[in-house]
Design an enzyme around this catalytic site. Structure first.
Site, short mmCIF file in Angstrom:
data_model
loop_
_atom_site.label_atom_id
_atom_site.label_comp_id
_atom_site.label_asym_id
_atom_site.label_seq_id
_atom_site.Cartn_x
_atom_site.Cartn_y
_atom_site.Cartn_z
N SER A 175 21.18 38.19 78.23
CA SER A 175 21.51 38.38 79.64
C SER A 175 20.21 38.60 80.40
O SER A 175 19.17 38.86 79.82
CB SER A 175 22.44 39.58 79.83
OG SER A 175 21.82 40.77 79.36
N CYS A 176 20.29 38.47 81.71
CA CYS A 176 19.09 38.68 82.52
C CYS A 176 19.51 39.13 83.92
O CYS A 176 20.70 39.18 84.25
CB CYS A 176 18.26 37.40 82.59
SG CYS A 176 19.11 36.01 83.35
N SER A 177 18.53 39.45 84.71
CA SER A 177 18.77 39.93 86.07
C SER A 177 19.64 38.96 86.86
O SER A 177 19.44 37.74 86.81
CB SER A 177 17.44 40.12 86.79
OG SER A 177 17.64 40.23 88.19
N SER A 180 18.43 35.96 89.09
CA SER A 180 18.18 34.59 88.60
C SER A 180 19.27 33.62 89.01
O SER A 180 19.12 32.41 88.86
CB SER A 180 18.05 34.60 87.08
OG SER A 180 19.29 34.91 86.47
#
Length: 276
Positions: A175-177, A180
């Site tokens: 997962s990421c911010s 994005s």
């Protein structure tokens, strides 16, 4: 490529040299491996896991990270970051992640100093050198250490060692911010962030753990792994209705499939070189 046993030994040697550390813990497999190895090498009294909450990550991810760190036996501290208070982050500039990571590492350095730690550790790996990662400049400026990167760990190594160590999230979807999901230059608000988070949560509930809902004002562009696009088509009508109820006017499926960092395709060579 160096063997896994050698990489593990290198990682342990680096930890022994540091003696007492603060681990930036997200609950992802990379930082989980760092935390696990730190605890095994240095012992609980010399390791603190810091879990940061913010508007750019879901409360669910935060709660799961805290629970996992506690399950691993770590001393856990939490902190909250107001990323949208920083103008570059709010307006999602191409270098916004530099400012986000600067805020992040500065906070962790403060906490580490108060705790008597000798270093802040993150979970960056060798694969992270292959994409546009302005946050690495902030890490270097802050003096934080990426021990997995230093020991030549790629994602395949992380998963292999994590599985051997019995870590339950060894195959966890990355997962990421949520930033994005927005084109550079889009102003981030609590409202449009919540809109994207709700849309992705709904799609995950349908059985699509790897998914991105890219925000283009009134258009939602859904990215899924190409192998899952066929499975998704039976949900067209209900997904269209649900995402429209969240405020999108049009709902589209990207036939190119999911690829991390897709928004970076719009950056010029000059912009990409800024943080190379």
């Amino acid at each position: 490529m160096t063997g896994l046993a050698t990489k593990k030994a290198t990682l342990m040697d680096s930890l022994k040299e540091l003696k007492k550390v603060t681990v930036a813990f997200s609950g992802g497999i990379d930082s989980t491996l760092v935390l696990k190895m730190a605890l095994e090498t240095l012992g609980r009294d010399n390791v603190t896991a810091v879990v940061a909450n913010s508007e750019l990550f879901t409360d669910e991810e935060f709660d799961k990270a805290v629970s996992l760190a506690e399950e691993l036996g770590a001393n856990v501290k939490t902190t909250t970051l107001d990323y949208l208070s920083e103008t570059h982050i709010e307006h999602n500039t191409p270098d916004s992640w530099y400012y986000a990571k600067k805020m992040f590492y500065d906070r962790l350095n403060e906490m580490a100093a108060a705790d008597g730690s000798n270093a802040v550790l993150d979970g960056l790996i060798k694969n992270d050198e292959q994409d546009y990662r302005p946050g690495m400049k902030a890490r270097t400026e802050a003096g934080a250490r990426s021990l997995l990167q230093e020991a030549d760990f790629y994602k395949v190594d992380v998963r292999a060692l994590s599985q051997k160590l019995g870590l339950t999230n060894w195959n966890k979807v990355a997962s990421c911010s949520v930033a994005s999901r927005f084109p550079y230059g889009t102003t981030l608000t609590h409202e449009n962030i919540a809109q994207v988070m709700a849309a992705e949560s709904y799609l995950r509930s349908l059985g699509f753990p790897t998914v991105r809902v890219r925000f283009h004002e009134d258009i939602a562009r859904i990215e899924l792994p190409e192998a899952r696009i066929g499975d998704f088509l039976v949900f067209n009508d209900r997904v269209n209705r649900q995402l429209q109820s969240l405020g999108f006017r049009y709902v589209t499926l990207d036939l190119g499939g999911f690829r991390s960092g897709r928004m970076n395709d719009t950056l010029t060579k000059k912009q990409l070189a800024t943080f190379a």
